[in-house]
Design a protein around this motif. Sequence first.
Motif, PDB file in Angstrom:
ATOM      1  N   LYS A 185      76.258 -32.479  16.086  1.00  0.00           N
ATOM      2  CA  LYS A 185      77.426 -33.205  16.606  1.00  0.00           C
ATOM      3  C   LYS A 185      78.217 -33.804  15.460  1.00  0.00           C
ATOM      4  N   GLN A 186      77.498 -34.263  14.430  1.00  0.00           N
ATOM      5  CA  GLN A 186      78.158 -34.822  13.256  1.00  0.00           C
ATOM      6  C   GLN A 186      78.615 -33.734  12.297  1.00  0.00           C
ATOM      7  N   VAL A 187      77.782 -32.719  12.127  1.00  0.00           N
ATOM      8  CA  VAL A 187      78.114 -31.642  11.184  1.00  0.00           C
ATOM      9  C   VAL A 187      79.354 -30.874  11.645  1.00  0.00           C
ATOM     10  N   LEU A 188      79.411 -30.582  12.951  1.00  0.00           N
ATOM     11  CA  LEU A 188      80.495 -29.744  13.474  1.00  0.00           C
ATOM     12  C   LEU A 188      81.631 -30.559  14.086  1.00  0.00           C
ATOM     13  N   GLN A 189      81.405 -31.852  14.221  1.00  0.00           N
ATOM     14  CA  GLN A 189      82.432 -32.737  14.805  1.00  0.00           C
ATOM     15  C   GLN A 189      82.840 -32.271  16.204  1.00  0.00           C
ATOM     16  N   THR A 190      81.841 -31.919  16.989  1.00  0.00           N
ATOM     17  CA  THR A 190      82.097 -31.491  18.364  1.00  0.00           C
ATOM     18  C   THR A 190      80.861 -31.743  19.211  1.00  0.00           C
ATOM     19  N   ASP A 191      81.063 -31.817  20.528  1.00  0.00           N
ATOM     20  CA  ASP A 191      79.938 -31.957  21.438  1.00  0.00           C
ATOM     21  C   ASP A 191      79.408 -30.574  21.813  1.00  0.00           C
ATOM     22  N   LEU A 192      78.111 -30.408  21.670  1.00  0.00           N
ATOM     23  CA  LEU A 192      77.489 -29.130  22.018  1.00  0.00           C
ATOM     24  C   LEU A 192      76.661 -29.287  23.288  1.00  0.00           C
ATOM     25  N   ASN A 193      76.672 -28.250  24.092  1.00  0.00           N
ATOM     26  CA  ASN A 193      75.806 -28.202  25.264  1.00  0.00           C
ATOM     27  C   ASN A 193      75.253 -26.784  25.379  1.00  0.00           C
ATOM     28  N   PRO A 194      74.420 -26.392  24.406  1.00  0.00           N
ATOM     29  CA  PRO A 194      73.980 -24.994  24.347  1.00  0.00           C
ATOM     30  C   PRO A 194      73.050 -24.612  25.492  1.00  0.00           C
ATOM     31  N   ASN A 195      73.155 -23.365  25.910  1.00  0.00           N
ATOM     32  CA  ASN A 195      72.313 -22.861  27.000  1.00  0.00           C
ATOM     33  C   ASN A 195      71.509 -21.630  26.596  1.00  0.00           C
ATOM     34  N   TYR A 196      71.732 -21.133  25.371  1.00  0.00           N
ATOM     35  CA  TYR A 196      71.062 -19.896  24.974  1.00  0.00           C
ATOM     36  C   TYR A 196      71.173 -19.734  23.456  1.00  0.00           C
ATOM     37  N   MET A 197      70.139 -19.166  22.848  1.00  0.00           N
ATOM     38  CA  MET A 197      70.244 -18.821  21.428  1.00  0.00           C
ATOM     39  C   MET A 197      69.336 -17.648  21.109  1.00  0.00           C
ATOM     40  N   MET A 198      69.700 -16.937  20.042  1.00  0.00           N
ATOM     41  CA  MET A 198      68.912 -15.793  19.601  1.00  0.00           C
ATOM     42  C   MET A 198      69.168 -15.568  18.118  1.00  0.00           C
ATOM     43  N   GLU A 199      68.207 -14.933  17.465  1.00  0.00           N
ATOM     44  CA  GLU A 199      68.381 -14.594  16.047  1.00  0.00           C
ATOM     45  C   GLU A 199      68.554 -13.096  15.899  1.00  0.00           C
ATOM     46  N   HIS A 200      69.467 -12.704  15.006  1.00  0.00           N
ATOM     47  CA  HIS A 200      69.677 -11.285  14.739  1.00  0.00           C
ATOM     48  C   HIS A 200      70.076 -11.108  13.277  1.00  0.00           C
ATOM     49  N   ASN A 201      69.358 -10.249  12.587  1.00  0.00           N
ATOM     50  CA  ASN A 201      69.649  -9.928  11.193  1.00  0.00           C
ATOM     51  C   ASN A 201      69.822 -11.161  10.310  1.00  0.00           C
ATOM     52  N   GLY A 202      68.946 -12.120  10.494  1.00  0.00           N
ATOM     53  CA  GLY A 202      68.968 -13.283   9.617  1.00  0.00           C
ATOM     54  C   GLY A 202      69.981 -14.349   9.983  1.00  0.00           C
ATOM     55  N   TYR A 203      70.579 -14.240  11.151  1.00  0.00           N
ATOM     56  CA  TYR A 203      71.520 -15.263  11.614  1.00  0.00           C
ATOM     57  C   TYR A 203      71.119 -15.740  13.011  1.00  0.00           C
ATOM     58  N   LEU A 204      71.294 -17.038  13.234  1.00  0.00           N
ATOM     59  CA  LEU A 204      71.026 -17.613  14.543  1.00  0.00           C
ATOM     60  C   LEU A 204      72.346 -17.774  15.288  1.00  0.00           C
ATOM     61  N   TYR A 205      72.380 -17.307  16.534  1.00  0.00           N
ATOM     62  CA  TYR A 205      73.565 -17.408  17.388  1.00  0.00           C
ATOM     63  C   TYR A 205      73.267 -18.428  18.488  1.00  0.00           C
ATOM     64  N   LEU A 206      73.994 -19.539  18.467  1.00  0.00           N
ATOM     65  CA  LEU A 206      73.790 -20.638  19.421  1.00  0.00           C
ATOM     66  C   LEU A 206      74.985 -20.689  20.360  1.00  0.00           C
ATOM     67  N   ASN A 207      74.720 -20.471  21.651  1.00  0.00           N
ATOM     68  CA  ASN A 207      75.810 -20.380  22.624  1.00  0.00           C
ATOM     69  C   ASN A 207      76.052 -21.721  23.306  1.00  0.00           C
ATOM     70  N   SER A 208      77.258 -22.237  23.133  1.00  0.00           N
ATOM     71  CA  SER A 208      77.684 -23.451  23.835  1.00  0.00           C
ATOM     72  C   SER A 208      78.874 -23.034  24.700  1.00  0.00           C
ATOM     73  N   PRO A 209      78.656 -22.802  25.998  1.00  0.00           N
ATOM     74  CA  PRO A 209      79.685 -22.147  26.832  1.00  0.00           C
ATOM     75  C   PRO A 209      81.066 -22.795  26.772  1.00  0.00           C
ATOM     76  N   GLY A 210      81.123 -24.093  26.588  1.00  0.00           N
ATOM     77  CA  GLY A 210      82.418 -24.760  26.590  1.00  0.00           C
ATOM     78  C   GLY A 210      83.240 -24.538  25.335  1.00  0.00           C
ATOM     79  N   THR A 211      82.579 -24.158  24.238  1.00  0.00           N
ATOM     80  CA  THR A 211      83.297 -24.040  22.965  1.00  0.00           C
ATOM     81  C   THR A 211      83.134 -22.676  22.276  1.00  0.00           C
TER      82      THR A 211
END
Length: 266
Positions: free
Chosen positions: A158-184
Amino acid sequence: MNSLNKVILLVVLSFIFLSFLQKEETKPLVIITKFDFFTTDNIGNIYTVKEDELIKYLPSGKFFARYSNLKLGSITSVDATNPLKIILYYRDFQQMIFLDNQLSVNSEIVSLEKLGYEQTDLVCASNNNSFWIYNKQNNELHRFDENSKRITSTGNLKQVLQTDLNPNYMMEHNGYLYLNSPGTGVYVFDIFGAFSKIISIKNLPQFQVSEDIIYFQRDSSFCSYNYTLFEEACKTLPNLGKARSVKYSNKKLYSAFKDSLLVQEF
């Protein structure tokens, strides 16, 4: 060869060719079962979850094995990225179980509460038998090695990205993490937890990633988005709008309906 023989030969060859084409057609696979959600692994095995029960089907659709642990209640999520070390997460008890390819427990149960993370919302697999968690108490991502030793933290997002997160799903692929926050959108982090980019696709329940492409369902269409070229393509499919969830893997499209799972080449 006279004309009649040529005609006969042409008819025979056409028949053989058409027969070959018919044999090459692959019929969709339908698994009749009731389940809450499903996933797949990278070799085409299918895993369905109904409350506390996990069932594994072979790529042919044949039942293979079953796992259940009544002490931990309903299964929150399953990550079968590594079919030899499948992660089951139980949010109500903040515990993780690791299963092998026979659906047998193959390591100690990990209590996230004992590790100091009492409000873990999401869990997913990482490379080298490690795993990620998202702790909503401090809005942080943490990565642990196979011995459950913390090796990466992002700090308060919240501080690093200066936004509110409400993630519902995440996965890693090829050394990267994908964090899904539907609102943003979809936030991408490297393996060390450093923020890389945001992909501005919103309102996704879940998705899959392959190379630079995100695959997802949008109403009755199945879509792909190349986040390097900023190109999106969608294809409308019959009955897809009735599907509870859709997953693309191994060049196949898996569609979950109320009482069945449809698998078709795509």
